[in-house]
Design a protein around this motif. Structure first.
Motif, mmCIF file in Angstrom:
data_model
loop_
_atom_site.group_PDB
_atom_site.id
_atom_site.type_symbol
_atom_site.label_atom_id
_atom_site.label_comp_id
_atom_site.label_asym_id
_atom_site.label_seq_id
_atom_site.Cartn_x
_atom_site.Cartn_y
_atom_site.Cartn_z
ATOM 1 N N GLN A 19 140.907 42.332 -15.713
ATOM 2 C CA GLN A 19 140.817 43.280 -16.820
ATOM 3 C C GLN A 19 142.001 44.234 -16.889
ATOM 4 N N ARG A 20 142.825 44.251 -15.857
ATOM 5 C CA ARG A 20 144.050 45.051 -15.920
ATOM 6 C C ARG A 20 145.089 44.419 -16.830
ATOM 7 N N ARG A 23 144.879 41.917 -23.314
ATOM 8 C CA ARG A 23 144.246 40.900 -24.145
ATOM 9 C C ARG A 23 145.278 40.394 -25.136
ATOM 10 N N GLN A 28 143.018 36.766 -19.744
ATOM 11 C CA GLN A 28 143.063 37.729 -18.650
ATOM 12 C C GLN A 28 142.559 37.017 -17.391
ATOM 13 N N LEU A 137 133.963 37.678 -19.641
ATOM 14 C CA LEU A 137 135.299 38.276 -19.645
ATOM 15 C C LEU A 137 136.219 37.568 -20.631
#
Length: 349
Positions: A19-20, A23, A28, A137
């Motif tokens: 998630q760092r 997008r 990701q 995710l």
């Protein structure tokens, strides 16, 4: 902790690392390298197009030989193709990784097959760990891979009798504050928001995502204006934090192709009855958000009518557009109906 527990925990860390990354066009992805004894010895994530993939990013932190016999825990199946970077499956084989655990299979036409390549090289491969979390995710990216275009949400607000505005065209506000707050929250989760020139000229919307106090969400959808009529220089959309994308025709497949190249994965359609109907008619609406207010507008004294949707190409009842209702939620006095094309309905790429 058992070895299984260690890998489960490491996958949670890999999901958080993923998630760092930004997008966009690329997924990701996060990776954690475990020593044969189960200790974390390296971590990595993908930072965007042209940068090292998560597995290679993690491996780059290790001295030569340190990854031999180690386990790579990755959120997405290691890729098997050469793009801006080389195949991650090959990189893992070269350093002597002994085991690869991943959450989600890579659906890419050219990039899938990494697991098979690893197995052929004698690497132990375990797919599907925390697969539901991995798919959550990567939901929008996976949808783009499956459809070949951005995921499209079409939203409209209507009276109980199906009108989007009164006979004179006024429409603010049919729904109440709770419904409008929900709309802005959902806008903030989209990569782009599209409205037609008719809506932009009539209502002068900012196309921003705002909190109830008027402040802007950190994540702002790119504003997209669809249509040939010129937009005034002082229109509110020009004050959006991101410059608007202007498409001067109604070629929706071309629009979606362009937005995909720009990295748009989730498109929020909020452009009035003409634009909403066009997406539904073309079979390009993957999700419908219908906000229904407990009010009646009917037809004006002169016969003027403002339906929430226009022509859909339905000539007879056998051609009706069936939808599947996923949920119904009460928002203040209003109702939100979330729906999708009914099972078996054709998806259009």
């Amino acid at each position: 902790m058992t070895h299984s527990d260690i890998e489960h925990t490491a996958m949670g860390r890999a999901l958080a690392l993923a998630q760092r990354g930004p997008r966009g066009v690329n997924p990701q992805v996060g990776a954690v390298i475990l020593s044969p004894s189960g200790d974390v010895i390296a971590e990595g994530w993908h930072r965007g197009t042209g940068t090292r993939h998560a597995e290679v990013d993690a491996l780059s932190q290790l001295p030569a030989g340190a990854a031999r016999g180690a386990t790579a825990v990755v959120t997405l199946e290691p890729c098997n193709h050469t793009g801006h970077t080389g195949p991650c499956s090959e990189a893992l084989i070269e350093v002597g990784i002994g085991r690869v655990v991943y959450a989600v299979d890579d659906p890419g036409l050219h990039s899938h097959g990494g697991a098979d390549r690893l197995r052929a090289a004698g690497v132990d491969v375990a797919p599907g760990l925390r697969g539901d979390d991995g798919r959550a995710l990567l939901d929008s990216w996976l949808t783009v891979q499956r459809l070949g275009r951005p995921h499209v949400t079409v939203k409209w607000a209507q009276s109980l009798d199906g009108r989007a505005a009164a006979a004179d065209g006024t429409s603010q506000w049919i729904t109440g504050p709770s419904a409008r707050e929900d709309v802005h929250r959902r806008r903030s989760q989209a990569d782009a928001i599209v409205a037609g020139t008719g809506t932009v000229l009539a209502d002068d919307p900012a196309l921003t995502a705002r909190r109830p106090d008027g402040s802007l969400y950190e994540q702002q959808p790119v504003p997209v204006v669809l249509g040939a009529r010129p937009i005034p220089d002082d229109a509110a959309v020009h004050r959006h934090p991101q410059p608007p994308v202007l498409h001067t025709d109604h070629d929706l497949p071309a629009l979606l192709a362009d937005l995909r190249v720009r990295g748009v994965q989730r498109l929020f359609v909020e452009g009035g009855p003409t634009v909403a109907s066009a997406f539904v008619r073309a079979g390009l609406a993957d999700e419908l958000l219908v906000y229904v207010a407990p009010t009646l507008l009917g037809v004006g004294p002169d016969g003027a009518d403002r339906p929430a949707l226009g022509a859909l190409g339905v000539r007879t009842i056998t051609e009706q557009r069936r939808i599947a209702v996923a949920s119904i939620q009460r928002l203040g006095d209003d109702l939100l109906i979330v729906a999708h094309p009914a099972p078996g309905a054709e998806e259009t790429g």
